[in-house]
Write an enzyme that holds these catalytic residues in place. Sequence first.
Site, PDB file in Angstrom:
ATOM      1  N   SER A 175       0.823  -1.079  -0.067  1.00 15.45           N
ATOM      2  CA  SER A 175       0.040  -0.007   0.046  1.00 15.45           C
ATOM      3  C   SER A 175       0.771   1.215  -0.106  1.00 15.45           C
ATOM      4  O   SER A 175       1.940   1.184   0.561  1.00 15.45           O
ATOM      5  CB  SER A 175      -0.767  -0.057   1.291  1.00 15.45           C
ATOM      6  OG  SER A 175      -1.387   1.369   1.506  1.00 15.45           O
ATOM      7  N   TYR A 207      -2.002  -1.543  11.137  1.00 11.81           N
ATOM      8  CA  TYR A 207      -2.398  -1.852   9.696  1.00 11.81           C
ATOM      9  C   TYR A 207      -1.041  -1.627   8.462  1.00 11.81           C
ATOM     10  O   TYR A 207      -0.351  -2.452   8.123  1.00 11.81           O
ATOM     11  CB  TYR A 207      -3.601  -1.360   8.924  1.00 11.81           C
ATOM     12  CG  TYR A 207      -3.560  -1.485   7.510  1.00 11.81           C
ATOM     13  CD1 TYR A 207      -4.061  -2.768   6.982  1.00 11.81           C
ATOM     14  CD2 TYR A 207      -3.440  -0.202   6.852  1.00 11.81           C
ATOM     15  CE1 TYR A 207      -3.765  -2.386   5.528  1.00 11.81           C
ATOM     16  CE2 TYR A 207      -3.369  -0.262   5.477  1.00 11.81           C
ATOM     17  CZ  TYR A 207      -3.635  -1.415   4.815  1.00 11.81           C
ATOM     18  OH  TYR A 207      -3.635  -1.393   3.381  1.00 11.81           O
ATOM     19  N   LYS A 241       2.117  -3.887   6.350  1.00  7.54           N
ATOM     20  CA  LYS A 241       2.335  -3.798   5.410  1.00  7.54           C
ATOM     21  C   LYS A 241       3.924  -3.667   5.063  1.00  7.54           C
ATOM     22  O   LYS A 241       4.462  -4.131   4.402  1.00  7.54           O
ATOM     23  CB  LYS A 241       1.555  -2.796   4.454  1.00  7.54           C
ATOM     24  CG  LYS A 241       0.068  -3.133   4.330  1.00  7.54           C
ATOM     25  CD  LYS A 241      -0.126  -4.238   3.361  1.00  7.54           C
ATOM     26  CE  LYS A 241      -1.340  -4.616   3.316  1.00  7.54           C
ATOM     27  NZ  LYS A 241      -1.633  -5.971   2.609  1.00  7.54           N
TER      28      LYS A 241
END
Length: 335
Positions: free
Chosen positions: A125, A150, A154
């Site tokens: 992302s 989160y 990643k």
Amino acid sequence: MRKILVTGGLGYIGSHTVVELLEQNFEVVIVDDLSNSKQWILDRIKKITNKEPKWYNVDLKNSENLNLVFEENKIDGIIHFAAYKAVGESQQKPVEYYENNIIGLLNLLKCTQKYDVKSFIFSSSCTVYGQADELPITENAPLKKPESVYGKTKQFGEEIISDVASISNFNTILLRYFNPIGAHPSALIGELPLGIPNNLIPFVTQTAAGIRKELSIFGNDYPTLDGTAIRDYIYVVDLAKAHIKGLTRLLNNENSSNIEIYNLGTGKGSSVKEVVDAFENANNLKVNYKYAPRREGDITSAYADASLAKEQLNWEAKTSLEECLRTAWNWQKTL
Ligand code: UD1
């Protein structure tokens, strides 16, 4: 026929990628535990493609069951989507997020070693860049400490995969998505947010559908032309196609290094207000909205320099914002 394992293949980006894979005559094996997807998406995939991917209801944390998938299928390449993805929730449930996103990844990487799978695409992302100092954002922009658990999963994921690629005969492409939106033109698959949507487009479509009373535009005091924040909204089908390009590059040994990183965006930034206006124009309706304070953790502006993907993958986003927003609304209507 090459057999591709797609983890999270019934999810939003996963299902669109499975459709593209099947249409390009790959054999597909899906691993998805339905934690954020529905089994009926599988029927929809069949309806669109007239083909039937194999599906395993397996949680990647369950190493034993995951091994069985590899025992039963000779896998040529992997596209790894399966992960928890809600930013706010990740702050409330850090242990669950690390466990799911990191242990799941490690189990999968163990299988790549045990079963000799050399081609691996990772769903990353643009969140890894945080608020970049320079726009548009190139792949060389320094990574910032992520704002959320989160985001950290990643970034850690990218690092773990890179470490594996640097010691073994293993090739990987890390794809950094900007803001994926829209739905398949058939309106048979699309985004299925759990509960109240966090992301802009599902909130807009639900507001237009009368499910939500009013959209809050978070912040109109950003240093942008209209004061609202800027993102790079990329059509999910265009995004899905980039995965096939990356995968094919790896399978054909066309990669120039065993770790490649690509930004996937349109290269064009749109403000939240522009998105709302475009949605209204594209679908000829009005969206109730008000201005609200900024959302914590949001950045002002992020859009991609997507030229590397164009040069190396021969891929670029083709679909206009308005067209994306038409598909998003067509999908919402079917819900
Ligand atoms: C978010 C995540 C990002 C993740 C991506 C996945 C955060 C801070 N970032 O990106 O890590 O990779 O989703 O899709 O959550 N907005 C409104 N009203 C709303 C919802 C959103 O004004 O009801 C605004 C936001 O403030 C933002 C823009 O719309 O400026 C886009 O928001 P969103 O769709 O949540 O994406 P990101 O925040 O860019």
